[in-house]
Design a protein around this motif. Structure first.
Motif, PDB file in Angstrom:
ATOM      1  N   THR A 292       0.786  -1.202  -0.023  1.00 29.86           N
ATOM      2  CA  THR A 292       0.103  -0.032  -0.053  1.00 29.86           C
ATOM      3  C   THR A 292       0.782   1.355  -0.020  1.00 29.86           C
ATOM      4  OG1 THR A 292      -1.780  -1.043   1.095  1.00 29.86           O
ATOM      5  CG2 THR A 292      -1.961   1.225   1.231  1.00 29.86           C
ATOM      6  N   THR A 293       2.032   1.155   0.584  1.00 32.38           N
ATOM      7  CA  THR A 293       2.555   2.406   0.846  1.00 32.38           C
ATOM      8  C   THR A 293       3.519   2.815  -0.548  1.00 32.38           C
ATOM      9  OG1 THR A 293       3.483   1.847   2.976  1.00 32.38           O
ATOM     10  CG2 THR A 293       4.929   3.508   1.678  1.00 32.38           C
ATOM     11  N   SER A 317       0.517  12.012  -0.408  1.00 36.43           N
ATOM     12  CA  SER A 317       0.834  10.649  -0.191  1.00 36.43           C
ATOM     13  C   SER A 317       1.444  10.351   1.156  1.00 36.43           C
ATOM     14  CB  SER A 317       1.864  10.372  -1.216  1.00 36.43           C
ATOM     15  OG  SER A 317       1.355  10.019  -2.522  1.00 36.43           O
ATOM     16  N   VAL A 321       0.182   7.809   3.938  1.00 37.05           N
ATOM     17  CA  VAL A 321       1.469   7.046   4.473  1.00 37.05           C
ATOM     18  C   VAL A 321       1.565   7.151   5.741  1.00 37.05           C
ATOM     19  CG1 VAL A 321       3.755   6.139   4.304  1.00 37.05           C
ATOM     20  CG2 VAL A 321       2.369   6.496   2.164  1.00 37.05           C
ATOM     21  N   ILE A 325       1.357   4.349   8.944  1.00 37.95           N
ATOM     22  CA  ILE A 325       2.188   3.959   9.891  1.00 37.95           C
ATOM     23  C   ILE A 325       1.617   4.060  11.445  1.00 37.95           C
ATOM     24  CG2 ILE A 325       4.526   4.482  10.839  1.00 37.95           C
ATOM     25  CD1 ILE A 325       5.281   5.238   7.627  1.00 37.95           C
ATOM     26  N   GLY A 407      -5.728   6.080   5.161  1.00 39.18           N
ATOM     27  CA  GLY A 407      -4.520   5.553   5.435  1.00 39.18           C
ATOM     28  C   GLY A 407      -4.529   4.504   6.431  1.00 39.18           C
TER      29      GLY A 407
END
Length: 674
Positions: A292-293, A317, A321, A325, A407
């Motif tokens: 996915t990242t 992005s 991301v 995380i 995300g």
């Protein structure tokens, strides 16, 4: 494979001997009966809300009402599909456990994968179709408010499913534990205990169907929030910059593909080493996150590199991301505070040597301190996401925060798969005990179940973390919606209306938690009295006479009736109170939402982690530590686990839905308030 073939892959496996199949059918029938009755009750509420949307809102006639019902319908389907496969995978996992963990773990995970990809797939399908139909094809007035109504429909079902299912499962669990393990001194899931079938049914209606509706709502809400917010940013228009509306959907789509790929990497070895089993499950999540990242960075470049005014396209992005995380980090915090590999759970187990009071105190402390780490992570994630959004220009920061929530839940498919695996393993252990299988089978299922408690806590961390960011984005959209109606929302604490609203908002999560815990307590009390009555009045039942048969159906009926009756008040408060405050004063509503968001988030983390820690401390002792099963430390740990049951499976998980439901109600009804 994590798709429709998973259902076939699970159902083609052997469900075991006749006794195991009989137990499986009893659990299926109880779970299906409860869910049908629950959905009938909730359908009345959904119909009333649809009429309210139709009557009070211009865009509710008829599109808003239709979108609301669609969201509710798909959320209900997601829960029902998950429950259906889970009640078929349980006995098959038990049979697989006779071979070993390397056979049982992938089978339980496949059962969970049907749930995970049904949740993610239906949510993505529903939002995508709502966007296409209402925004692109029909071009209806206030199209994005209509899409938001879809999210409210999902939230409505999720709230009642979580509360109702949570009350059901914990009433049965508490009753079975206190009378069975503590008073009668018989093992967990012993067939002599009349509450065992109700307990196993509860795993499915609460931890599978309720959890599925919860994650459906979380996933859908996270995607809707940036779409709704983009509609109120002046520099973003559907004609000139449609990328901002499509990007959240695209991120969810690549996350779905990554989750499917990650699911293939879940494999277990032959040993019951908990570290090996945990690594097998986490491998799928880690692979999905890595894919996915990379995909999100590529997606950002493809969609925004040529768009005017988005030279720093990479900022979006970074937001996505960063959320991914931070969501993972919140999950790790949950794992540290709920896994027996780490100090908090071991400390609770040690404190159990001095009795229930110190056990409870240690669990409360562990849950509270875990809030600190989670809040710091959310603050960090919010800052990173805001910074990423601001790289595109002033005013885009909150859009970046909304993307961070997407995300966090981008890999929902595999996260739910891992979560739903837990209740299947728990049921498998119960069937092994009730079918009198070799104790080695129970050792396998117990090792899988202990890991399931931690994976459930991790999934709750993802859901609660995303709830905070999603609620913030929806709040900003609410603020913009009020401004669009010609009124400015003031959040000055010097204003008495805002001050009152803030305190009311801070109060509600505590009242909501109290109502749900009391509901569990009342229902559990009925269950305890019924189990005691059967032990007292059925000759030979407690002593294990083969001719003595417990009345399982009576206990199932007690949990069902109590859950349906008790879920109405706390569920209704989430809708009624923001509506009432909004029609009285819009600034008070702003303060109310702010107070509920902050307090609700902290309370959700505290309750989920404390409950998970108590549960695994009990299992840690049952594994032979501090005297093992039957010791005074074990009895104290059972009390701690009993206190933690409504924390982690009723009140805590429902809290993240509560804060989003209230915020989305405010957003949808903002035009009526003004």
């Amino acid at each position: 494979m994590p798709d429709g073939s998973d259902f076939q892959a699970v159902t083609k496996e052997s469900p075991g001997n006749e006794r195991m199949q009989e137990l499986m059918r009893a659990i299926q029938e109880g779970a299906t009966a409860f869910l049908r009755r629950e959905y009938r009750w909730v359908s009345v509420f959904v119909a009333a809300m649809a009429v309210l949307i139709f009557a009070l809102l211009d865009y509710g006639r008829p599109w808003g009402a239709i979108a609301y019902v669609l969201g509710a319908l798909l959320s209900a389907i997601a829960g029902f599909v998950g429950m259906t496969i889970a009640t078929r995978a349980n006995a098959r996992t038990t049979q697989a456990a006779t071979i070993g963990a390397h056979k049982a773990l992938p089978l339980a995970f496949r059962g969970g994968a049907v749930m995970g990809f049904t949740v993610a797939g239906l949510a993505l399908f529903g939002i995508s179709m709502s966007y296409l139909v209402f925004v692109e094809w029909l071009d209806v007035d206030d199209a994005f408010e209509v899409v938001t109504a879809f999210g409210l429909g999902a939230s409505s079902i999720a709230l009642f499913s979580r509360v109702g299912g949570g009350i059901y499962t914990k009433a049965a669990d508490v009753g079975a534990d206190l009378v069975g393990k503590v008073e009668a001194g018989i093992p967990e899931d012993d067939p002599r205990n009349p509450a065992t079938i109700a307990d196993n049914v509860g795993d499915n209606v609460g931890d599978v169907a309720g959890m599925g509706a919860d994650l459906f709502e979380s996933y859908a809400g996270s995607i809707i929030a940036p779409i709704a917010l983009a509609a109120f940013i002046p520099t973003i228009t559907l004609e000139n910059t449609p990328e901002f509306f499509v990007f959240p959907l695209a991120v969810a789509a690549v996350g779905m593909i990554a989750s499917i790929i990650g699911a293939f990497f879940v494999r277990a070895g032959d040993r019951l080493d908990p570290h090996q089993l945990a690594a097998a499950l986490h491998r799928g999540t880690n692979v999905a996150m890595a894919i996915t990242t990379v995909a999100v960075v590529g997606l950002g470049y493809l969609m925004f590199s040529d768009t005017e005014g988005t030279d720093n396209w990479w900022g979006l992005s970074v937001s996505v991301v960063g959320g991914l995380i931070v969501g993972y980090a919140i999950g790790k915090v949950a794992e540290i505070w709920t896994s027996s590999d780490f100090r908090p759970v071991k400390n609770i187990a040690k404190q159990s040597e001095t009795g229930p009071a110190t056990t409870v105190l240690a669990g409360i402390s562990a849950g509270m301190i875990s809030v600190g780490a989670s809040v710091l992570l959310v603050a960090l994630g919010t800052g990173i996401a805001y910074w990423g959004g601001e790289q595109l220009g002033e005013g885009y920061g909150v859009y970046g925060i909304a993307l961070a929530a997407v995300g966090m839940l981008a890999t929902t498919g595999v996260v739910v798969s891992v979560d739903a695996y837990g209740p299947i393993s728990d049921n498998a252990g119960g069937i092994a005990e009730m079918a009198h299988l070799d104790p080695k089978v129970r050792e396998v299922t117990d090792s899988l179940d202990a890991l399931g408690n931690t994976t459930a806590a991790v999934a709750k961390g993802f859901a609660v973390g995303s709830a905070a960011l999603t609620a913030l984005a929806l709040f900003k959209a609410f603020e913009a919606s009020v401004a669009a109606e010609g009124e400015i929302l003031a959040l000055n604490l010097g204003e008495v209306e805002v001050f009152i609203g803030l305190f009311l908002g801070a109060m509600l999560p505590f009242v909501f938690a109290a109502l749900t815990i009391d509901a569990v307590g009342r229902a559990a009390n009925q269950m305890i009295e019924e189990v005691r009555r059967q032990f007292r009045e059925i000759p030979g039942l407690r002593d294990g006479d083969p001719s003595a048969t417990p009345d399982y159906a009576k206990c199932v009926d007690i949990s069902t009736a109590a859950a349906l009756r008790e879920m109405l008040l706390p569920g209704g408060l989430a809708i009624v109170i923001p509506l009432a405050i909004g029609f009285i004063d819009i600034d008070a509503l702003g303060g109310f939402l702010a107070g509920a968001l902050v307090v609700g988030f902290c309370l959700a983390i505290y309750m989920a982690n404390a409950g998970g820690a108590w549960d695994n401390a009990k299992k840690y002792i049952e594994g032979g530590e501090h005297g093992g099963k039957g010791s005074d430390a074990h009895k104290a740990a059972v009390v701690g686990d009993t206190v933690g049951d409504p924390f982690k499976d009723t009140s805590g998980p429902a809290m993240n839905i509560l804060i989003k439901v209230m915020t989305i109600v405010a957003l949808i009804f903002a035009p009526a308030f003004v």
